[in-house]
Design a protein around this motif. Sequence first.
Motif, short mmCIF file in Angstrom:
data_model
loop_
_atom_site.label_atom_id
_atom_site.label_comp_id
_atom_site.label_asym_id
_atom_site.label_seq_id
_atom_site.Cartn_x
_atom_site.Cartn_y
_atom_site.Cartn_z
N ILE A 153 -5.27 -0.91 -5.71
CA ILE A 153 -4.90 -0.88 -7.09
C ILE A 153 -3.94 0.00 -7.32
CG2 ILE A 153 -5.53 -0.34 -9.56
CD1 ILE A 153 -8.50 -1.48 -9.09
N PRO A 154 -2.54 -0.01 -7.88
CA PRO A 154 -2.16 -1.18 -8.57
C PRO A 154 -1.03 -2.02 -7.78
CG PRO A 154 -1.09 0.89 -9.32
CD PRO A 154 -1.65 1.06 -8.30
N LYS A 155 -1.37 -2.25 -6.42
CA LYS A 155 -0.33 -3.02 -5.72
C LYS A 155 -0.22 -4.44 -6.32
CE LYS A 155 -1.17 -0.68 -1.50
NZ LYS A 155 -1.58 -0.74 0.06
N LYS A 156 1.13 -4.84 -6.42
CA LYS A 156 1.77 -6.21 -7.21
C LYS A 156 0.97 -7.14 -6.34
CE LYS A 156 5.65 -8.89 -8.44
NZ LYS A 156 7.02 -9.02 -8.16
N ASP A 157 0.71 -7.16 -5.04
CA ASP A 157 0.18 -8.40 -4.22
C ASP A 157 -1.26 -8.67 -4.71
OD1 ASP A 157 2.52 -8.86 -2.83
OD2 ASP A 157 1.77 -7.87 -0.91
N LEU A 158 -2.00 -7.50 -5.03
CA LEU A 158 -3.45 -7.57 -5.31
C LEU A 158 -3.59 -8.08 -6.67
CD1 LEU A 158 -6.58 -7.15 -5.18
CD2 LEU A 158 -5.74 -4.68 -5.97
#
Length: 250
Positions: A153-158
């Motif tokens: 969190i907060p990676k865009k892919d996730l």
Amino acid sequence: MDTKTPLLPQSESTMLRRPSSRKLRRFHIAAFIAVLGLFWLGWTWQCPDPSHNHGRAEESKVPLEIHIMSKCPDARDCLQNLVLPTMQKVSDKVDFRLSFIGKTTDEDDGVQCMHGQTECLGNILELCAAHVYPDPKIYLGFTMCMSRNFDDIPKKDLVEDCALEHGMDFDKINHCVSQDDGAYAMDLLRKSVERSAEANVTKSCTVRLNNKVRCIMDGGDWSECEGGSKPEDLERDIKSLYDASRGWAE
């Protein structure tokens, strides 16, 4: 509608227009109105206002609130082992709310989070998901998906993967996060944090039932779980409160 349907069948309308005494004409009209009135009265007796029933059903729902931090392993375990299994059984009986724990300040846009600003953004993403998709069955799944991989969190892919998994539009969530240069979402977080503080909640995860602490998971252990910490225990308490609120208690 442009075409008006007569109140009386055509044959009766014709009959009323035939030459007859005024008394006979008045008798037919009065009889028709009386029958129509009795029909309407009977209908209202048998079919109460559905909006009234809906309001009563909403009022009888039991408040269930979960206070978490998005990058907390206790939040993940609490959701996975207690909250989600319970909600799968009694979601129709609870007024569910997801709140976040933090600290309001005069810096950092007004909120500090225990695991840093990445957690604040994770909290915001989950609040925005709940705001855009207010059905708990949808946004709780998204929150659980994020919690399973809380280190990312907060990676865009996730975020995109979790949104796709639960049928959510990533762009709508992103719009909520970025609206008014982030001020709108930051206000959501601030109000959520203030709500937790007003309830004197400081530990993630804290489960409150009917506005009282029902269970706390802290450091991997349950505490203050009067009545048990299993899903069936929480489910039992919810059903009991729900039945009591509707006058069904024994």
